[in-house]
Design an enzyme around this catalytic site. Structure first.
Site, PDB file in Angstrom:
ATOM      1  N   SER A  59     -11.170  57.809  13.751  1.00 40.08           N
ATOM      2  CA  SER A  59      -9.873  58.140  12.529  1.00 40.08           C
ATOM      3  C   SER A  59     -10.043  56.951  11.360  1.00 40.08           C
ATOM      4  O   SER A  59     -10.993  56.284  11.483  1.00 40.08           O
ATOM      5  CB  SER A  59      -8.707  57.753  13.611  1.00 40.08           C
ATOM      6  OG  SER A  59      -8.734  56.252  13.696  1.00 40.08           O
ATOM      7  N   ASP A  96     -11.877  61.936  11.981  1.00 44.77           N
ATOM      8  CA  ASP A  96     -10.539  62.493  12.560  1.00 44.77           C
ATOM      9  C   ASP A  96      -9.631  62.422  11.882  1.00 44.77           C
ATOM     10  O   ASP A  96      -8.917  61.112  11.397  1.00 44.77           O
ATOM     11  CB  ASP A  96     -10.474  61.733  13.865  1.00 44.77           C
ATOM     12  CG  ASP A  96      -9.780  62.332  14.946  1.00 44.77           C
ATOM     13  OD1 ASP A  96      -9.688  63.779  14.917  1.00 44.77           O
ATOM     14  OD2 ASP A  96      -9.244  61.841  16.066  1.00 44.77           O
ATOM     15  N   HIS A  97      -8.643  63.317  11.686  1.00 45.16           N
ATOM     16  CA  HIS A  97      -7.325  63.298  10.847  1.00 45.16           C
ATOM     17  C   HIS A  97      -7.369  62.738   9.463  1.00 45.16           C
ATOM     18  O   HIS A  97      -6.414  61.636   9.222  1.00 45.16           O
ATOM     19  CB  HIS A  97      -6.241  62.625  11.906  1.00 45.16           C
ATOM     20  CG  HIS A  97      -5.998  63.171  13.226  1.00 45.16           C
ATOM     21  ND1 HIS A  97      -5.011  64.362  13.258  1.00 45.16           N
ATOM     22  CD2 HIS A  97      -6.272  63.083  14.278  1.00 45.16           C
ATOM     23  CE1 HIS A  97      -4.721  64.756  14.326  1.00 45.16           C
ATOM     24  NE2 HIS A  97      -5.576  63.951  15.126  1.00 45.16           N
ATOM     25  N   ASP A 118      -6.315  66.538   7.584  1.00 40.97           N
ATOM     26  CA  ASP A 118      -5.067  67.076   8.312  1.00 40.97           C
ATOM     27  C   ASP A 118      -3.814  67.070   7.528  1.00 40.97           C
ATOM     28  O   ASP A 118      -3.327  66.009   7.317  1.00 40.97           O
ATOM     29  CB  ASP A 118      -5.087  66.019   9.804  1.00 40.97           C
ATOM     30  CG  ASP A 118      -3.529  66.258  10.372  1.00 40.97           C
ATOM     31  OD1 ASP A 118      -2.942  67.373   9.951  1.00 40.97           O
ATOM     32  OD2 ASP A 118      -3.224  65.399  11.232  1.00 40.97           O
ATOM     33  N   GLU A 148      -6.148  71.936   9.806  1.00 43.04           N
ATOM     34  CA  GLU A 148      -5.151  71.938  10.935  1.00 43.04           C
ATOM     35  C   GLU A 148      -3.958  72.875  10.602  1.00 43.04           C
ATOM     36  O   GLU A 148      -3.367  72.357   9.613  1.00 43.04           O
ATOM     37  CB  GLU A 148      -4.582  70.579  11.473  1.00 43.04           C
ATOM     38  CG  GLU A 148      -3.729  70.394  12.534  1.00 43.04           C
ATOM     39  CD  GLU A 148      -3.523  69.404  13.335  1.00 43.04           C
ATOM     40  OE1 GLU A 148      -4.321  68.613  13.254  1.00 43.04           O
ATOM     41  OE2 GLU A 148      -2.564  69.310  14.212  1.00 43.04           O
ATOM     42  N   HIS A 228      -6.731  69.268  19.616  1.00 43.55           N
ATOM     43  CA  HIS A 228      -6.601  67.915  19.534  1.00 43.55           C
ATOM     44  C   HIS A 228      -5.581  67.515  21.034  1.00 43.55           C
ATOM     45  O   HIS A 228      -5.348  68.379  21.715  1.00 43.55           O
ATOM     46  CB  HIS A 228      -5.930  67.557  18.452  1.00 43.55           C
ATOM     47  CG  HIS A 228      -6.836  67.481  17.388  1.00 43.55           C
ATOM     48  ND1 HIS A 228      -6.974  66.205  16.496  1.00 43.55           N
ATOM     49  CD2 HIS A 228      -7.297  68.407  16.661  1.00 43.55           C
ATOM     50  CE1 HIS A 228      -7.781  66.641  15.733  1.00 43.55           C
ATOM     51  NE2 HIS A 228      -8.030  67.785  15.513  1.00 43.55           N
ATOM     52  N   ASN A 271     -10.941  67.375  21.639  1.00 38.46           N
ATOM     53  CA  ASN A 271     -10.924  66.023  21.372  1.00 38.46           C
ATOM     54  C   ASN A 271     -10.406  64.991  22.447  1.00 38.46           C
ATOM     55  O   ASN A 271      -9.438  65.690  23.145  1.00 38.46           O
ATOM     56  CB  ASN A 271      -9.934  65.899  20.122  1.00 38.46           C
ATOM     57  CG  ASN A 271     -10.452  66.251  18.727  1.00 38.46           C
ATOM     58  OD1 ASN A 271     -11.397  67.155  18.616  1.00 38.46           O
ATOM     59  ND2 ASN A 271      -9.735  66.066  17.735  1.00 38.46           N
ATOM     60  N   ASP A 273      -9.970  60.922  23.117  1.00 37.75           N
ATOM     61  CA  ASP A 273      -9.967  59.593  23.047  1.00 37.75           C
ATOM     62  C   ASP A 273      -8.967  58.899  23.911  1.00 37.75           C
ATOM     63  O   ASP A 273      -9.590  57.858  24.477  1.00 37.75           O
ATOM     64  CB  ASP A 273      -8.837  59.725  21.458  1.00 37.75           C
ATOM     65  CG  ASP A 273      -8.930  58.069  21.092  1.00 37.75           C
ATOM     66  OD1 ASP A 273      -9.596  57.058  21.809  1.00 37.75           O
ATOM     67  OD2 ASP A 273      -8.382  57.828  20.043  1.00 37.75           O
TER      68      ASP A 273
HETATM   69  O1  G3H Z   1      -5.605  61.565  17.183  1.00 39.74           O
HETATM   70  C1  G3H Z   1      -5.753  60.443  17.084  1.00 39.74           C
HETATM   71  C2  G3H Z   1      -6.733  59.534  17.703  1.00 39.74           C
HETATM   72  O2  G3H Z   1      -6.621  59.443  18.814  1.00 39.74           O
HETATM   73  C3  G3H Z   1      -7.008  58.514  16.971  1.00 39.74           C
HETATM   74  O3  G3H Z   1      -6.121  57.151  17.086  1.00 39.74           O
HETATM   75  O4  G3H Z   1      -5.553  56.376  14.899  1.00 39.74           O
HETATM   76  O5  G3H Z   1      -5.222  55.202  17.036  1.00 39.74           O
HETATM   77  O6  G3H Z   1      -7.578  55.753  16.075  1.00 39.74           O
HETATM   78  P1  G3H Z   1      -5.862  56.095  16.362  1.00 39.74           P
HETATM   79  P1  13P Z   2      -6.051  62.332  23.428  1.00 38.04           P
HETATM   80  O1  13P Z   2      -4.867  61.279  22.772  1.00 38.04           O
HETATM   81  O2  13P Z   2      -5.363  63.259  24.155  1.00 38.04           O
HETATM   82  O3  13P Z   2      -7.079  61.864  23.861  1.00 38.04           O
HETATM   83  O4  13P Z   2      -6.399  63.307  21.879  1.00 38.04           O
HETATM   84  C1  13P Z   2      -7.259  62.713  21.146  1.00 38.04           C
HETATM   85  C2  13P Z   2      -7.512  63.356  19.486  1.00 38.04           C
HETATM   86  O5  13P Z   2      -6.652  64.439  19.680  1.00 38.04           O
HETATM   87  C3  13P Z   2      -8.059  62.887  18.538  1.00 38.04           C
HETATM   88  O6  13P Z   2      -7.968  63.488  17.396  1.00 38.04           O
HETATM   89 ZN    ZN Z   3      -6.056  64.434  17.267  1.00 36.37          ZN
END
Ligand code: G3H
Ligand code: 13P
Ligand code: ZN
Length: 326
Positions: A59, A96-97, A118, A148, A228, A271, A273
Protein backbone atom coordinates in the site's frame (compact mmCIF):
# COMPACT_ATOMS: atom_id res chain seq x y z
CA UNK A 1 12.71 9.65 -17.21
CA UNK A 2 16.47 9.08 -17.11
CA UNK A 3 16.77 7.23 -13.81
CA UNK A 4 13.53 5.24 -13.90
CA UNK A 5 13.76 1.55 -13.01
CA UNK A 6 11.71 -0.92 -15.03
CA UNK A 7 10.37 -3.94 -13.19
CA UNK A 8 11.89 -6.04 -15.94
CA UNK A 9 15.36 -5.05 -14.71
CA UNK A 10 14.45 -6.37 -11.25
CA UNK A 11 13.34 -9.77 -12.59
CA UNK A 12 9.66 -9.11 -11.84
CA UNK A 13 6.66 -10.00 -14.02
CA UNK A 14 3.39 -8.17 -14.67
CA UNK A 15 0.10 -9.95 -13.94
CA UNK A 16 -1.10 -10.63 -17.49
CA UNK A 17 0.13 -14.21 -17.88
CA UNK A 18 -0.59 -15.05 -14.25
CA UNK A 19 -4.24 -14.04 -14.65
CA UNK A 20 -4.73 -15.79 -17.98
CA UNK A 21 -3.45 -19.05 -16.51
CA UNK A 22 -5.45 -18.60 -13.31
CA UNK A 23 -8.61 -17.97 -15.33
CA UNK A 24 -8.03 -21.06 -17.49
CA UNK A 25 -7.04 -23.20 -14.51
CA UNK A 26 -9.84 -22.18 -12.12
CA UNK A 27 -7.58 -20.93 -9.32
CA UNK A 28 -6.55 -17.52 -7.93
CA UNK A 29 -3.16 -15.83 -7.62
CA UNK A 30 -2.35 -14.86 -4.02
CA UNK A 31 -1.64 -11.17 -3.40
CA UNK A 32 0.05 -10.89 -0.01
CA UNK A 33 0.73 -7.48 1.57
CA UNK A 34 4.05 -6.77 3.23
CA UNK A 35 5.82 -3.90 5.02
CA UNK A 36 9.07 -5.41 6.23
CA UNK A 37 11.81 -7.94 5.50
CA UNK A 38 10.43 -10.83 7.55
CA UNK A 39 7.01 -10.58 5.91
CA UNK A 40 8.60 -10.44 2.47
CA UNK A 41 10.82 -13.45 3.18
CA UNK A 42 7.89 -15.39 4.64
CA UNK A 43 5.71 -14.75 1.60
CA UNK A 44 8.44 -15.56 -0.90
CA UNK A 45 9.52 -18.76 0.84
CA UNK A 46 5.91 -19.88 1.29
CA UNK A 47 5.34 -19.43 -2.44
CA UNK A 48 8.67 -20.97 -3.44
CA UNK A 49 7.96 -24.04 -1.29
CA UNK A 50 4.42 -24.41 -2.63
CA UNK A 51 5.48 -23.55 -6.21
CA UNK A 52 2.93 -20.75 -6.53
CA UNK A 53 3.02 -17.57 -8.59
CA UNK A 54 2.81 -14.57 -6.28
CA UNK A 55 1.86 -10.92 -6.20
CA UNK A 56 3.82 -8.96 -3.59
CA UNK A 57 1.55 -6.15 -2.60
CA UNK A 58 2.38 -2.77 -1.02
CA UNK A 59 0.00 0.00 0.00
CA UNK A 60 1.05 3.64 -0.19
CA UNK A 61 1.51 3.74 3.57
CA UNK A 62 3.50 0.49 3.54
CA UNK A 63 5.77 1.99 0.88
CA UNK A 64 6.34 5.04 3.06
CA UNK A 65 7.00 2.80 6.05
CA UNK A 66 9.62 0.71 4.26
CA UNK A 67 11.01 3.69 2.28
CA UNK A 68 10.44 3.71 -1.47
CA UNK A 69 14.13 3.31 -2.37
CA UNK A 70 14.62 0.47 0.09
CA UNK A 71 11.46 -1.17 -1.18
CA UNK A 72 12.66 -1.41 -4.76
CA UNK A 73 15.80 -3.19 -3.61
CA UNK A 74 13.82 -5.41 -1.25
CA UNK A 75 11.67 -6.57 -4.18
CA UNK A 76 14.76 -7.24 -6.26
CA UNK A 77 16.26 -9.09 -3.31
CA UNK A 78 13.11 -11.20 -3.02
CA UNK A 79 13.37 -12.25 -6.66
CA UNK A 80 17.07 -13.07 -6.24
CA UNK A 81 16.33 -15.05 -3.09
CA UNK A 82 13.73 -17.16 -4.95
CA UNK A 83 16.13 -17.75 -7.83
CA UNK A 84 18.94 -18.72 -5.44
CA UNK A 85 16.54 -21.33 -4.04
CA UNK A 86 16.29 -22.71 -7.58
CA UNK A 87 12.74 -21.42 -8.07
CA UNK A 88 11.41 -19.77 -11.24
CA UNK A 89 8.01 -18.71 -9.82
CA UNK A 90 6.67 -15.53 -11.43
CA UNK A 91 6.74 -12.62 -8.97
CA UNK A 92 4.84 -9.33 -9.41
CA UNK A 93 5.26 -6.17 -7.34
CA UNK A 94 1.91 -4.41 -7.06
CA UNK A 95 0.74 -1.08 -5.65
CA UNK A 96 -2.31 -1.76 -3.48
CA UNK A 97 -5.04 0.93 -3.28
CA UNK A 98 -3.14 3.62 -5.16
CA UNK A 99 -5.09 6.83 -4.67
CA UNK A 100 -3.57 9.15 -7.28
CA UNK A 101 -1.99 9.21 -10.71
CA UNK A 102 1.19 10.63 -9.16
CA UNK A 103 1.59 7.72 -6.74
CA UNK A 104 0.94 5.16 -9.49
CA UNK A 105 3.48 6.87 -11.76
CA UNK A 106 6.08 6.97 -9.00
CA UNK A 107 5.63 3.23 -8.43
CA UNK A 108 5.77 2.43 -12.15
CA UNK A 109 9.00 4.44 -12.42
CA UNK A 110 10.45 2.60 -9.43
CA UNK A 111 10.12 -1.04 -10.34
CA UNK A 112 6.44 -1.93 -9.82
CA UNK A 113 5.06 -4.32 -12.42
CA UNK A 114 1.41 -3.72 -11.55
CA UNK A 115 -0.57 -0.91 -9.93
CA UNK A 116 -4.05 -0.45 -8.55
CA UNK A 117 -5.84 2.83 -8.96
CA UNK A 118 -8.59 2.76 -6.38
CA UNK A 119 -11.02 5.46 -7.43
CA UNK A 120 -13.99 3.60 -6.00
CA UNK A 121 -14.88 6.45 -3.62
CA UNK A 122 -15.24 8.84 -6.60
CA UNK A 123 -18.30 9.09 -8.83
CA UNK A 124 -18.16 6.71 -11.83
CA UNK A 125 -16.91 9.27 -14.38
CA UNK A 126 -14.12 10.59 -12.16
CA UNK A 127 -13.08 7.06 -11.21
CA UNK A 128 -12.96 6.14 -14.92
CA UNK A 129 -11.01 9.30 -15.80
CA UNK A 130 -8.17 8.82 -13.27
CA UNK A 131 -8.02 5.09 -13.92
CA UNK A 132 -7.70 5.73 -17.67
CA UNK A 133 -4.87 8.18 -17.01
CA UNK A 134 -2.99 5.53 -15.04
CA UNK A 135 -3.68 2.85 -17.67
CA UNK A 136 -2.28 5.05 -20.45
CA UNK A 137 0.96 5.64 -18.53
CA UNK A 138 1.24 2.03 -17.28
CA UNK A 139 0.58 0.27 -20.57
CA UNK A 140 3.31 2.25 -22.30
CA UNK A 141 5.68 0.48 -19.90
CA UNK A 142 4.00 -2.91 -20.00
CA UNK A 143 2.71 -2.49 -16.43
CA UNK A 144 -0.73 -3.94 -15.66
CA UNK A 145 -3.50 -1.99 -13.90
CA UNK A 146 -6.25 -2.97 -11.47
CA UNK A 147 -9.29 -0.71 -11.09
CA UNK A 148 -12.12 -0.85 -8.57
CA UNK A 149 -15.89 -0.43 -8.80
CA UNK A 150 -18.02 -0.63 -5.67
CA UNK A 151 -16.96 0.19 -2.11
CA UNK A 152 -15.94 -2.32 0.56
CA UNK A 153 -17.01 -1.88 4.15
CA UNK A 154 -14.47 -2.05 6.95
CA UNK A 155 -11.61 -0.14 8.46
CA UNK A 156 -7.94 -0.75 7.82
CA UNK A 157 -5.57 2.12 8.49
CA UNK A 158 -5.88 4.35 5.46
CA UNK A 159 -8.45 2.19 3.68
CA UNK A 160 -11.62 2.96 5.54
CA UNK A 161 -15.33 2.98 4.64
CA UNK A 162 -18.20 2.59 7.03
CA UNK A 163 -20.68 1.06 4.62
CA UNK A 164 -20.40 -1.33 1.73
CA UNK A 165 -21.79 -0.52 -1.70
CA UNK A 166 -21.90 -3.62 -3.82
CA UNK A 167 -20.56 -3.33 -7.35
CA UNK A 168 -23.32 -2.63 -9.88
CA UNK A 169 -22.90 -5.24 -12.62
CA UNK A 170 -24.48 -2.91 -15.18
CA UNK A 171 -21.56 -0.48 -14.76
CA UNK A 172 -18.77 -3.02 -15.21
CA UNK A 173 -18.74 -3.34 -19.01
CA UNK A 174 -18.60 0.41 -19.54
CA UNK A 175 -15.88 0.87 -16.89
CA UNK A 176 -13.68 -1.85 -18.34
CA UNK A 177 -14.14 -0.50 -21.89
CA UNK A 178 -13.58 3.15 -20.93
CA UNK A 179 -10.52 2.58 -18.76
CA UNK A 180 -8.71 -0.32 -20.44
CA UNK A 181 -7.91 -1.87 -17.05
CA UNK A 182 -6.41 -5.38 -16.92
CA UNK A 183 -8.41 -6.48 -13.87
CA UNK A 184 -11.21 -5.17 -11.70
CA UNK A 185 -11.72 -5.28 -7.93
CA UNK A 186 -15.36 -5.68 -6.96
CA UNK A 187 -17.45 -5.42 -3.80
CA UNK A 188 -19.56 -8.51 -3.04
CA UNK A 189 -19.54 -8.52 0.75
CA UNK A 190 -15.89 -8.80 1.78
CA UNK A 191 -14.27 -6.05 3.84
CA UNK A 192 -10.83 -5.04 5.03
CA UNK A 193 -9.34 -5.85 8.41
CA UNK A 194 -9.93 -8.45 11.12
CA UNK A 195 -13.51 -7.48 12.05
CA UNK A 196 -15.43 -8.17 8.88
CA UNK A 197 -18.87 -8.92 10.27
CA UNK A 198 -20.79 -8.24 13.45
CA UNK A 199 -22.07 -11.68 14.43
CA UNK A 200 -22.97 -13.29 17.73
CA UNK A 201 -20.82 -16.26 18.88
CA UNK A 202 -21.72 -19.37 16.89
CA UNK A 203 -23.72 -17.39 14.32
CA UNK A 204 -22.80 -17.87 10.63
CA UNK A 205 -21.45 -14.86 8.74
CA UNK A 206 -23.55 -13.58 5.81
CA UNK A 207 -22.52 -15.29 2.56
CA UNK A 208 -20.72 -13.38 -0.17
CA UNK A 209 -22.94 -12.15 -3.01
CA UNK A 210 -21.99 -14.75 -5.59
CA UNK A 211 -25.08 -13.74 -7.55
CA UNK A 212 -23.47 -10.34 -8.21
CA UNK A 213 -20.20 -12.01 -9.20
CA UNK A 214 -22.06 -14.27 -11.67
CA UNK A 215 -23.85 -11.29 -13.17
CA UNK A 216 -20.50 -9.53 -13.62
CA UNK A 217 -18.95 -12.65 -15.20
CA UNK A 218 -21.78 -12.71 -17.75
CA UNK A 219 -21.15 -9.11 -18.74
CA UNK A 220 -17.36 -9.38 -19.10
CA UNK A 221 -16.68 -13.06 -19.81
CA UNK A 222 -13.12 -14.16 -19.09
CA UNK A 223 -12.17 -10.84 -17.51
CA UNK A 224 -9.97 -11.09 -14.35
CA UNK A 225 -11.80 -10.14 -11.16
CA UNK A 226 -10.07 -9.24 -7.88
CA UNK A 227 -11.29 -9.88 -4.35
CA UNK A 228 -10.08 -7.51 -1.65
CA UNK A 229 -10.67 -7.99 2.06
CA UNK A 230 -10.35 -11.74 1.64
CA UNK A 231 -8.59 -12.83 4.82
CA UNK A 232 -10.21 -15.75 6.62
CA UNK A 233 -9.16 -14.22 9.98
CA UNK A 234 -7.88 -17.68 10.92
CA UNK A 235 -9.46 -18.63 14.28
CA UNK A 236 -6.32 -20.47 15.46
CA UNK A 237 -4.40 -17.17 15.43
CA UNK A 238 -7.17 -15.22 17.11
CA UNK A 239 -7.21 -17.86 19.86
CA UNK A 240 -3.43 -17.62 20.30
CA UNK A 241 -3.52 -13.82 20.38
CA UNK A 242 -6.25 -13.84 23.02
CA UNK A 243 -4.50 -16.58 25.03
CA UNK A 244 -1.18 -14.71 25.12
CA UNK A 245 -2.38 -11.32 26.28
CA UNK A 246 -4.10 -9.87 23.23
CA UNK A 247 -7.71 -8.81 22.92
CA UNK A 248 -9.38 -9.53 19.59
CA UNK A 249 -12.59 -11.15 20.75
CA UNK A 250 -14.92 -10.18 17.91
CA UNK A 251 -12.50 -10.79 15.04
CA UNK A 252 -14.10 -12.73 12.18
CA UNK A 253 -13.31 -13.24 8.47
CA UNK A 254 -14.46 -14.88 5.26
CA UNK A 255 -15.04 -18.66 5.55
CA UNK A 256 -12.45 -20.61 3.54
CA UNK A 257 -15.13 -22.50 1.66
CA UNK A 258 -16.40 -19.24 0.17
CA UNK A 259 -12.88 -18.22 -0.79
CA UNK A 260 -12.41 -21.58 -2.53
CA UNK A 261 -15.63 -20.97 -4.46
CA UNK A 262 -14.42 -17.50 -5.46
CA UNK A 263 -10.99 -18.81 -6.52
CA UNK A 264 -12.64 -21.31 -8.87
CA UNK A 265 -14.58 -18.50 -10.60
CA UNK A 266 -13.43 -15.42 -12.56
CA UNK A 267 -11.72 -14.21 -9.37
CA UNK A 268 -8.05 -14.38 -10.40
CA UNK A 269 -6.47 -12.42 -7.51
CA UNK A 270 -7.23 -12.76 -3.81
CA UNK A 271 -5.84 -10.12 -1.43
CA UNK A 272 -4.55 -11.21 1.95
CA UNK A 273 -3.05 -8.83 4.48
CA UNK A 274 -4.77 -9.37 7.83
CA UNK A 275 -4.10 -13.13 8.01
CA UNK A 276 -0.36 -12.54 7.61
CA UNK A 277 -0.43 -9.88 10.33
CA UNK A 278 -2.35 -12.21 12.64
CA UNK A 279 -0.01 -15.17 12.08
CA UNK A 280 3.04 -13.13 13.01
CA UNK A 281 1.38 -11.35 15.92
CA UNK A 282 0.15 -14.65 17.40
CA UNK A 283 3.65 -16.15 17.43
CA UNK A 284 5.33 -12.99 18.69
CA UNK A 285 2.83 -12.81 21.56
CA UNK A 286 3.50 -16.45 22.39
CA UNK A 287 7.27 -15.90 22.51
CA UNK A 288 6.89 -12.80 24.68
CA UNK A 289 4.48 -14.59 27.04
CA UNK A 290 6.60 -17.73 27.38
CA UNK A 291 10.03 -16.08 27.36
CA UNK A 292 9.63 -12.68 29.02
CA UNK A 293 13.40 -12.17 29.20
CA UNK A 294 13.87 -12.53 25.42
CA UNK A 295 15.00 -9.39 23.63
CA UNK A 296 16.76 -10.60 20.48
CA UNK A 297 14.47 -9.71 17.52
CA UNK A 298 15.58 -12.86 15.69
CA UNK A 299 14.08 -14.95 18.50
CA UNK A 300 10.57 -13.59 17.94
CA UNK A 301 10.63 -12.39 14.33
CA UNK A 302 12.27 -15.66 13.25
CA UNK A 303 9.46 -17.93 14.54
CA UNK A 304 6.89 -15.40 13.29
CA UNK A 305 8.43 -15.65 9.81
CA UNK A 306 8.32 -19.47 9.99
CA UNK A 307 4.63 -19.32 10.85
CA UNK A 308 3.98 -16.99 7.92
CA UNK A 309 5.67 -19.46 5.57
CA UNK A 310 3.33 -22.20 6.79
CA UNK A 311 0.27 -19.96 6.51
CA UNK A 312 1.14 -18.98 2.94
CA UNK A 313 1.68 -22.61 1.92
CA UNK A 314 -1.61 -23.63 3.51
CA UNK A 315 -3.49 -20.83 1.71
CA UNK A 316 -1.93 -21.58 -1.65
CA UNK A 317 -2.56 -25.32 -1.32
CA UNK A 318 -5.97 -25.47 0.31
CA UNK A 319 -7.74 -22.19 -0.46
CA UNK A 320 -6.46 -20.45 -3.60
CA UNK A 321 -5.41 -23.52 -5.54
CA UNK A 322 -2.27 -21.74 -6.78
CA UNK A 323 0.18 -24.28 -5.34
CA UNK A 324 2.01 -26.26 -8.01
CA UNK A 325 0.98 -23.82 -10.76
CA UNK A 326 4.43 -22.27 -11.25
O1 G3H B 1 -6.30 -3.03 1.87
C1 G3H B 1 -5.46 -2.51 2.60
C2 G3H B 1 -4.25 -3.22 3.00
O2 G3H B 1 -4.54 -4.16 3.99
C3 G3H B 1 -3.14 -2.28 3.36
O3 G3H B 1 -3.30 -1.70 4.59
O4 G3H B 1 -2.79 0.76 4.41
O5 G3H B 1 -2.45 -0.53 6.56
O6 G3H B 1 -0.92 -0.87 4.62
P1 G3H B 1 -2.30 -0.51 5.09
P1 13P C 1 -7.67 -8.31 4.43
O1 13P C 1 -7.70 -7.22 5.43
O2 13P C 1 -8.92 -9.13 4.45
O3 13P C 1 -6.45 -9.15 4.53
O4 13P C 1 -7.64 -7.63 2.96
C1 13P C 1 -6.45 -7.14 2.44
C2 13P C 1 -6.65 -6.35 1.19
O5 13P C 1 -7.68 -6.32 0.57
C3 13P C 1 -5.49 -5.59 0.71
O6 13P C 1 -5.80 -4.80 -0.38
ZN1 ZN D 1 -7.80 -4.00 -0.36
Amino acid sequence: MADATSYKDLGLANTKDMFRKAMDGGYAIPAYNFNNMEQLQGIIMGCVESKSPVILQVSGSARNYANSTMLKHMAEGAVQMARAEGSAIPIALHLDHGDSFELARSCIDNGFSSVMLDGSHHPFDENARITRQVVDYAHEKDVTVEGELGVLAGVEDEVSHEVSHYTKPEEVEEFVAKTGVDSLAISIGTSHGAYKFKVKPGEAVPPLRFDILEEIEKRVPGFPIVLHGASAVIPQYIDMINRYGGKMDDAVGIPEEQLRQAAASAVCKINIDSDGRLAMTAVIRQVFAEKPAEFDPRKYLGPAREELIEMVKQKNENVLGSAGKA
